[in-house]
Design a protein around this motif. Structure first.
Motif, mmCIF file in Angstrom:
data_model
loop_
_atom_site.group_PDB
_atom_site.id
_atom_site.type_symbol
_atom_site.label_atom_id
_atom_site.label_comp_id
_atom_site.label_asym_id
_atom_site.label_seq_id
_atom_site.Cartn_x
_atom_site.Cartn_y
_atom_site.Cartn_z
ATOM 1 N N VAL A 186 0.905 -1.352 0.091
ATOM 2 C CA VAL A 186 -0.013 0.128 -0.221
ATOM 3 C C VAL A 186 0.929 1.382 -0.060
ATOM 4 O O VAL A 186 0.541 2.169 -0.761
ATOM 5 C CB VAL A 186 -0.751 -0.035 1.026
ATOM 6 N N GLU A 187 1.952 1.144 0.691
ATOM 7 C CA GLU A 187 2.906 2.446 0.816
ATOM 8 C C GLU A 187 3.439 2.721 -0.500
ATOM 9 O O GLU A 187 3.555 3.788 -0.917
ATOM 10 C CB GLU A 187 3.880 2.413 1.772
ATOM 11 N N LYS A 192 3.547 5.995 -5.661
ATOM 12 C CA LYS A 192 3.216 6.212 -6.955
ATOM 13 C C LYS A 192 2.293 7.370 -7.300
ATOM 14 O O LYS A 192 2.516 8.062 -8.241
ATOM 15 C CB LYS A 192 2.923 5.034 -7.530
ATOM 16 N N VAL A 193 1.217 7.152 -6.372
ATOM 17 C CA VAL A 193 0.035 8.232 -6.741
ATOM 18 C C VAL A 193 0.575 9.695 -6.423
ATOM 19 O O VAL A 193 0.232 10.469 -7.103
ATOM 20 C CB VAL A 193 -1.210 7.827 -5.525
ATOM 21 N N PRO A 227 -6.010 2.422 -3.423
ATOM 22 C CA PRO A 227 -5.817 0.818 -3.747
ATOM 23 C C PRO A 227 -6.841 -0.157 -3.334
ATOM 24 O O PRO A 227 -7.618 0.086 -2.399
ATOM 25 C CB PRO A 227 -4.597 0.532 -2.849
ATOM 26 N N VAL A 228 -7.094 -1.015 -4.237
ATOM 27 C CA VAL A 228 -7.850 -2.140 -3.733
ATOM 28 C C VAL A 228 -6.786 -3.376 -3.262
ATOM 29 O O VAL A 228 -6.002 -3.742 -3.938
ATOM 30 C CB VAL A 228 -8.654 -2.665 -5.058
ATOM 31 N N GLN A 245 -1.547 -7.173 0.040
ATOM 32 C CA GLN A 245 -0.832 -6.385 -0.939
ATOM 33 C C GLN A 245 -1.998 -5.727 -2.084
ATOM 34 O O GLN A 245 -3.012 -6.134 -1.831
ATOM 35 C CB GLN A 245 0.053 -7.156 -1.702
ATOM 36 N N VAL A 246 -1.433 -4.768 -2.695
ATOM 37 C CA VAL A 246 -2.293 -4.359 -3.694
ATOM 38 C C VAL A 246 -2.901 -5.312 -4.992
ATOM 39 O O VAL A 246 -1.921 -5.935 -5.520
ATOM 40 C CB VAL A 246 -1.693 -2.936 -4.455
ATOM 41 N N ARG A 247 -4.211 -5.389 -5.283
ATOM 42 C CA ARG A 247 -4.559 -6.217 -6.295
ATOM 43 C C ARG A 247 -4.950 -5.162 -7.356
ATOM 44 O O ARG A 247 -5.468 -5.915 -8.560
ATOM 45 C CB ARG A 247 -5.185 -7.225 -5.894
#
Length: 331
Positions: A186-187, A192-193, A227-228, A245-247
């Motif tokens: 997520v970090e 990136k965002v 993030p999802v 983790q991000v999916r």
């Protein structure tokens, strides 16, 4: 029988290669060249690079000039980058060579609000050359702009538009899964965002296209990305995603007139996303809801780009957008 339109494919990544293959399936089109800067592709047989069994009789060129030295062409189908700072010189080069261009560059689909100076330069180059440039695809280019705009034709009043695109990214190509943050923490995703390197490109363009075409003033635009996160192990052909983790991602864009929120665009793309469909809702007279199932982003992008060639060849010179053209159809 009319003479086939001669096409050069500019950019031979996964989408560009799929476009090239599809062009060879269309009797009204003839693939006469291919361009890519990747040294692993240049100089090789075009059919080998794009995955065709039948020989095409020409090799991948490093530059457009090299491709044109070996074949005459009518139009270039351009599939390289999303952002103006990377593709503007390529589009100008194509126009200056005396060729029409259909591009899948998202920021070219409706650039007049976010990139007015750059758009004006391309428009000027196109008119000077007597040629036409179009940016299109499935999104932007259709699902979140052209499609709802066409649906308003059967409305007597339009109060609000909501479009949601929800995709199961597990069935998409590896670069797309990477693009939505698959496997990141997520970090990492949030970093990136913060740097502007995460999220779907094209929501401002779709919003601008709809507002402009309907004669509404875009008083304010808001965009959020989150993030999802996976709650169980996910395995695809390209990624292993652990719980936590991000999916994938969820991105929401909101467009406001002076009177309030008029349009909401929701883009969801995630591995193992249970809802895989596109929904367009128009509130007004009457209220409409249209649900599409089976919209494969890669197939649809290739189809839209190829199907738009005929309309672009018939269009007046300049930088055009989808509402400027007659409805693009197969054939």
């Amino acid at each position: 029988m009319s003479t086939p339109i001669r096409v050069i494919q500019y950019g031979l990544g996964p989408i560009g290669s799929a476009v090239a293959r599809h062009i060879t399936e269309r009797s009204s089109l003839k693939l006469v060249g291919g361009v890519d800067i990747d040294p692993a592709k240049t100089g090789r047989d075009m059919d080998e690079v794009v995955g065709l069994e039948q020989p095409l009789g020409f090799k991948v060129a490093k530059t457009l000039a090299e491709a044109l030295a070996n074949a005459e062409a009518d139009v270039v189908l351009h599939t390289t980058s999303s952002c103006f700072d990377l593709f503007e010189s390529q589009i100008t080069e194509i126009l200056n060579a005396g060729l029409d261009v259909v591009s899948t560059a998202e920021e070219l689909s409706f650039p007049w609000l976010a990139h007015p100076k750059e758009a004006a330069r391309i428009d000027e180059a196109a008119k000077k050359a007597g040629k036409t440039a179009l940016g299109t695809g499935v999104n932007p280019g259709f699902l979140m702009d052209s499609l709802p705009l066409n649906l308003t034709a059967i409305c007597q009043r339009v109060d609000r538009i909501d479009v949601t695109r929800s995709q199961n990214a597990s069935v998409r190509r590896g670069p797309f899964q990477a693009k939505i943050g698959s496997g990141m923490t997520v970090e990492q995703f949030e970093n990136k965002v913060d740097t502007g390197r995460m999220g779907h490109v094209g929501l401002p363009e779709s919003m601008g296209m709809v507002f402009h075409t309907l004669g509404r003033k875009l008083a304010r635009y808001e965009d959020s990305i989150e993030p999802v996160v996976a709650d169980s192990l996910i395995q695809t052909d390209f990624f292993t995603v652990q719980p936590g983790q991000v999916r994938g991602l969820k991105q929401v864009a909101r467009g406001f007139t002076d009177a309030g929120e008029f349009m909401t665009l929701t883009f969801i793309a995630a591995l193992e996303e249970p809802l895989d469909q596109d929904t367009v809702k128009i509130s007004g007279k009457p209220d409409l809801e249209v649900i599409l199932k089976g919209t494969n982003g890669d197939i649809a992008t290739v189809a839209m780009a190829v199907n738009a060639i005929k309309r672009v060849k018939e269009a007046s010179p300049g930088l055009v957008t989808m509402p400027d053209l007659p409805i693009v159809t197969f054939g």
